[in-house]
Design a protein around this motif. Sequence first.
Motif, PDB file in Angstrom:
ATOM      1  N   GLY A  87       0.933  -1.204   0.082  1.00 57.73           N
ATOM      2  CA  GLY A  87      -0.039   0.081   0.045  1.00 57.73           C
ATOM      3  C   GLY A  87       0.867   1.126   0.125  1.00 57.73           C
ATOM      4  O   GLY A  87       0.353   2.143  -0.562  1.00 57.73           O
ATOM      5  N   THR A  90       2.425   1.547  -3.425  1.00 58.35           N
ATOM      6  CA  THR A  90       1.197   1.975  -4.450  1.00 58.35           C
ATOM      7  C   THR A  90       1.235   3.480  -4.175  1.00 58.35           C
ATOM      8  O   THR A  90       0.924   4.247  -5.123  1.00 58.35           O
ATOM      9  CB  THR A  90      -0.048   1.058  -4.201  1.00 58.35           C
ATOM     10  OG1 THR A  90       0.440  -0.416  -4.469  1.00 58.35           O
ATOM     11  CG2 THR A  90      -1.122   1.655  -5.161  1.00 58.35           C
ATOM     12  N   ALA A  91       0.959   4.205  -2.944  1.00 58.20           N
ATOM     13  CA  ALA A  91       0.761   5.199  -2.909  1.00 58.20           C
ATOM     14  C   ALA A  91       1.816   6.310  -3.458  1.00 58.20           C
ATOM     15  O   ALA A  91       1.630   7.312  -4.090  1.00 58.20           O
ATOM     16  CB  ALA A  91       0.637   5.719  -1.463  1.00 58.20           C
ATOM     17  N   TRP A  94       1.590   6.146  -6.937  1.00 55.55           N
ATOM     18  CA  TRP A  94       0.581   6.844  -7.224  1.00 55.55           C
ATOM     19  C   TRP A  94       0.817   8.492  -7.305  1.00 55.55           C
ATOM     20  O   TRP A  94       0.330   9.191  -7.902  1.00 55.55           O
ATOM     21  CB  TRP A  94      -0.808   6.662  -6.526  1.00 55.55           C
ATOM     22  CG  TRP A  94      -2.012   7.442  -7.018  1.00 55.55           C
ATOM     23  CD1 TRP A  94      -2.852   8.063  -6.202  1.00 55.55           C
ATOM     24  CD2 TRP A  94      -2.515   7.353  -8.307  1.00 55.55           C
ATOM     25  NE1 TRP A  94      -3.455   8.767  -6.971  1.00 55.55           N
ATOM     26  CE2 TRP A  94      -3.511   8.251  -8.292  1.00 55.55           C
ATOM     27  CE3 TRP A  94      -2.158   6.667  -9.420  1.00 55.55           C
ATOM     28  CZ2 TRP A  94      -4.389   8.492  -9.148  1.00 55.55           C
ATOM     29  CZ3 TRP A  94      -2.977   7.038 -10.519  1.00 55.55           C
ATOM     30  CH2 TRP A  94      -4.204   7.967 -10.471  1.00 55.55           C
ATOM     31  N   TYR A 229       7.825   7.068   0.031  1.00 49.69           N
ATOM     32  CA  TYR A 229       6.387   7.521   0.488  1.00 49.69           C
ATOM     33  C   TYR A 229       6.877   8.174   2.042  1.00 49.69           C
ATOM     34  O   TYR A 229       5.978   9.339   2.342  1.00 49.69           O
ATOM     35  CB  TYR A 229       5.692   6.480   0.744  1.00 49.69           C
ATOM     36  CG  TYR A 229       4.275   6.923   1.394  1.00 49.69           C
ATOM     37  CD1 TYR A 229       3.329   7.459   0.791  1.00 49.69           C
ATOM     38  CD2 TYR A 229       3.841   6.589   2.749  1.00 49.69           C
ATOM     39  CE1 TYR A 229       2.275   8.022   1.075  1.00 49.69           C
ATOM     40  CE2 TYR A 229       2.864   7.007   3.166  1.00 49.69           C
ATOM     41  CZ  TYR A 229       1.932   7.785   2.571  1.00 49.69           C
ATOM     42  OH  TYR A 229       0.805   8.624   3.339  1.00 49.69           O
ATOM     43  N   SER A 425      -4.269  -4.507   0.712  1.00 51.24           N
ATOM     44  CA  SER A 425      -3.188  -3.527   0.205  1.00 51.24           C
ATOM     45  C   SER A 425      -3.695  -2.348  -0.492  1.00 51.24           C
ATOM     46  O   SER A 425      -3.503  -1.118  -0.446  1.00 51.24           O
ATOM     47  CB  SER A 425      -2.316  -4.040  -0.769  1.00 51.24           C
ATOM     48  OG  SER A 425      -1.677  -3.342  -1.721  1.00 51.24           O
ATOM     49  N   SER A 429      -3.571   1.554   0.536  1.00 53.30           N
ATOM     50  CA  SER A 429      -3.265   2.446  -0.470  1.00 53.30           C
ATOM     51  C   SER A 429      -4.287   3.866  -0.434  1.00 53.30           C
ATOM     52  O   SER A 429      -3.778   4.876  -0.296  1.00 53.30           O
ATOM     53  CB  SER A 429      -3.468   2.055  -1.681  1.00 53.30           C
ATOM     54  OG  SER A 429      -2.540   1.002  -2.270  1.00 53.30           O
TER      55      SER A 429
END
Length: 692
Positions: A87, A90-91, A94, A229, A425, A429
Motif C-alpha cells: 500500500g 502503491t501510494a 501514485w 513515501y 493493500s 493505499s
Amino acid sequence: MSRRSPDPAAAGDARHHRLMAVFIVGFLAFLALMAWAERAGLSRDWIGPIFLFLSVMAYAGIGIYARTTDPQEFYVAGRRIPAMYNGMATAADWMSAASFISLSGALYLQGVSGTAAQPGGLAYVLGWTGGFCLVGLLIAPRLRAMELYTVPDFFAARFGAGPRRVAVLGAVACSFMYVVAQIYGIGLIASRLTGVQFEIGILLGLGGVLLCSFLGGMRAITWTQTVQYVVLLLAFLIPVSWLAYKQLGTPVAPLAYGAQLPKIAELEDALIASPAEQQVRAVFAARAQELAQRLQDPAAALARERTRLDARLRALKEQGAELSQLMQVRRELTALPHDAEAAREAWTRAMQEAQERAQPLGGLPRQGQAFAGDPEGTPAQRAAFDVSRLNFLALMFCLMVGTASLPHLLTRFYTTRSVADTRRSVAWSLLFIALLYLGTPALAVLVKYEVMEHLVGSQFGELPAWIAQWARVDPGLISVQDVNGDGVLQFGEIRLGANMIMLATPELGGLPYVVSGLVAAGGLAAALSTADGLLLTISNALVHDTSPIRDKVVVVSENRVILSKFALLAAAMVATFVAVLKPAEILSLVTVSFSLAAATFFPGLVTGLFWRRAGTRAATWGMLAGAGVTTGYMLWTHPGLRAWWGLPPGGLWWGIHPISAGVFGVPLGFAVIGLGSLLERRVVALPSGNAE
C-alpha cells in the motif's frame, strides 16, 4: 510437546518493521542535523545538493541491494510483499509529480471546479481517489488470482494474441506520456536544488531512476517506493502544517483551512474593486487589442516589428547607450517569430493570455466558486455554467476509470501474497493517499491567502529572492512585471505556474531553507517513484509482453529479464530527450495519459473479467476503437494542428476539453466489445477474485 515452527511471513514482516523504523528515525535525525547546520551558517548552495545527493544515493543503495535476475522477483517482487508495504509503495507510485507538485497548483489556479476553459482541481482529487475504489472492488482481486505478471498478460490469457498486441501498444503510449511528465518534474526539482541548468538536472535525476529500477526491477522499485513515501509524506505535511499554524493557530490544516475561505472572498472583492488592479486589467486589454490588430495581417505586422526594432537598435548605438539596453533590444529581435505562420501562432497565444489577464483576478476563478457562469444568469452565463459542470464530470470520469486501467498501477497488485492481501493493500493505499489528498485543497487555499494578504502590495524592489530564483529555473513557472508602472505588485501582475505552488510554499511561508530542500526532495521522491514503475512497464511491454505464448501461458526466462533491463535504459533515454523539449505542463501530460489508458484498457478489462461471452476479435476492435476515437479527438482539437490544417480554433464536441477525450472512447469501446461479442458467440471461464 512439539514447538510450533515460526511463521516466515510474520518474521519477515517484523524485519521490515524494524528496518522502516530505523529509516524513519535516521531521516528525522538527518533533518534535525541539517536544520542545526543551517542555523550554524551552512550555505544554501550546499543544502540543496546535499538533499539531492543523499536522497538519490539512499534510493540507489536500496536498488543495488535488491538486484535480481530471477523473473518472479524482477516482474512481481516474488509475490511476497506485505499488504501494508505494498500500500505504501502503491501510494508513492501514485503520488507522482502531478499529484505532489501540480495538484495544489491546479486548485490554486482553477479553484474548486475551475472555469469553462479548464476544469477545477477538485475533479482530480475526486477522480483519482474514486479510481482506487474501482480498483479494489472490480479489478485488483481478480487480476491477482490469475497469477500473471503484467496487464498485457491478462489480455493474452483471456483473449489471445490480438488484444495482447493492442495492450502492448497502449501500455507503451500511455506510460511514455506519463513518464515524460515525471522526468520533466525531476529536472525541475534537481535544477532548483543544485542551481544547474534544467537539462543537466534531468540527467542527475535520471541516474537515480536507473539505479533504482535497472538492477532489481519490481523488487527494488517496491522497497525504494516505501521509503520514498515516507519522504514525500513528511515533505508535504510539514509546510502545510506550518502555514496552517501560522495563519490559523493549528497545524491540522484539513480541519481548519475552511476559515480562510471567507477571508479570501473578501480579499477577492477588494482586488476586483481596486483602482490599481483595474489599471493592470486595462493594460492587458490594450495588449490584447494590439495583438488582434497584428493578427489581421501577420506578415506585414512582423515586418513592421522587425523594422521598428532595427531602427531602435541603430538609434541606441548612435546615442552610445549602455550595453544592457542594446542587449535587451537584441533579445527582442531574436524573440520575434521567424515567419508569418509562427507569428500567427505565437501572437494568438499571447492574445488569449492577455484577454484572460484582462479579466478580474487575472482571469482566475474565485476560490470558492462552484462552477463558472451562473445557472440563473444570462444565456451566456448559463451556457458557461453547463459547460464547466460537464467538463468537471467528464474529467472526473476519465481520471477515475483511468486509475483503474493504468498498467503500472495494476501491476503493483500482482506483488502481494494472496488475493486477500491484495484487497487489504488497496485499503492501505487509500489510507496513505488520503493523508496527502486531504491536505492538498488546504494547501491551495493557504497559499492563495498568503499571496493575497502578504505578497500583493509589496514594492518591486523588496520582492523575495525566491521569485527571481524560480524564474531562472524556468520563466514559465512565474511571471512578475510592473504592468501599470506604480512600483507596487498587484495580484494581476503576478502569474504563478501550477508546477511551482507546492515547491515554493516553504519560501512563501518564511520557513527555513532546509524545509525547501525537504519539499524538493519529496517532489523528487514522488517523480522518481512513479518514473521507476512506468519505465518498468514500458520495458516489460517491449520485451516480456512480446514473449511467445504457449497454451495461453506467456513464456518467461532470465534472458527476457536481461533484455527488459536494456529496454528500460533505452526508454529512459528517449523519454529524457522528449522531456527536455518541455512539451506541456506536468498535469496536462498526466491527464492525457489517463484518458488514453481508460479508453484502451477499461472496457476490455471489465468485460474480460466479468462477461463470459466477451470475444477475442471484439476485444481487439473495441480497444482499437476506444483508443482511436480518444487520440483522434485530441488531435482534432489541438490548436496547433488545426492551424496547420487551416481550420479555426475549436472543434470541441459538446464543449468537452481534449484532456477528457476518454469520455468518448470508453463508451465506444464497451459498445464495440458488446456487439462484437454477441456476434462472435464465444464463452469462456472467468477468473475468480474470491481466493484467500
